[in-house]
Motif scaffolding. Structure first.
Motif, PDB file in Angstrom:
ATOM      1  N   MET A   1       0.818  -1.182   0.000  1.00  0.00           N
ATOM      2  CA  MET A   1       0.000   0.000   0.000  1.00  0.00           C
ATOM      3  C   MET A   1       0.869   1.255   0.000  1.00  0.00           C
ATOM      4  N   GLY A   2       2.031   1.159   0.626  1.00  0.00           N
ATOM      5  CA  GLY A   2       2.904   2.320   0.694  1.00  0.00           C
ATOM      6  C   GLY A   2       3.436   2.742  -0.661  1.00  0.00           C
ATOM      7  N   ALA A   3       3.680   1.765  -1.539  1.00  0.00           N
ATOM      8  CA  ALA A   3       4.191   2.094  -2.867  1.00  0.00           C
ATOM      9  C   ALA A   3       3.130   2.804  -3.694  1.00  0.00           C
ATOM     10  N   ILE A   4       1.884   2.427  -3.507  1.00  0.00           N
ATOM     11  CA  ILE A   4       0.802   3.072  -4.252  1.00  0.00           C
ATOM     12  C   ILE A   4       0.673   4.536  -3.822  1.00  0.00           C
ATOM     13  N   VAL A   5       0.676   4.771  -2.524  1.00  0.00           N
ATOM     14  CA  VAL A   5       0.574   6.140  -2.006  1.00  0.00           C
ATOM     15  C   VAL A   5       1.798   6.955  -2.415  1.00  0.00           C
ATOM     16  N   GLY A   6       2.975   6.356  -2.333  1.00  0.00           N
ATOM     17  CA  GLY A   6       4.194   7.052  -2.751  1.00  0.00           C
ATOM     18  C   GLY A   6       4.161   7.412  -4.225  1.00  0.00           C
ATOM     19  N   GLY A   7       3.625   6.517  -5.057  1.00  0.00           N
ATOM     20  CA  GLY A   7       3.505   6.807  -6.483  1.00  0.00           C
ATOM     21  C   GLY A   7       2.564   7.957  -6.756  1.00  0.00           C
TER      22      GLY A   7
END
Length: 80
Positions: A1-7
């Protein structure tokens, strides 16, 4: 989930730098920096989606004996 928000955050920051700001960096235009941030954000977003979909696989175990059938379905535990 963190990669999606970071993207998503990188996409937004890249769009702001590309279209709304004039940054004067030696050897780098603000439009180029914004484009790099947006492309990096898009890649990070897609990688995050792929990792999330990959981790959602379901495990099914089936055993059968004469006259009896047992089936077990387990979802993997959520990742933090």
């Amino acid at each position: 989930m963190g990669a999606i928000v970071g993207g998503i955050i990188l996409l937004i920051l890249g769009a702001i730098v590309r279209f709304a700001l004039e940054i004067d960096l030696p050897g780098l235009e603000s439009g180029t920096l914004g484009t790099i941030l947006m492309v990096g954000g898009a890649v990070l977003f897609v990688v995050g989606l792929l990792l999330m979909l990959k981790s959602r696989k379901t495990v099914v175990n089936s055993q059968s004996a004469p006259g009896h059938s047992v089936s077990e379905r387990r979802d993997p535990p959520p990742t933090v």
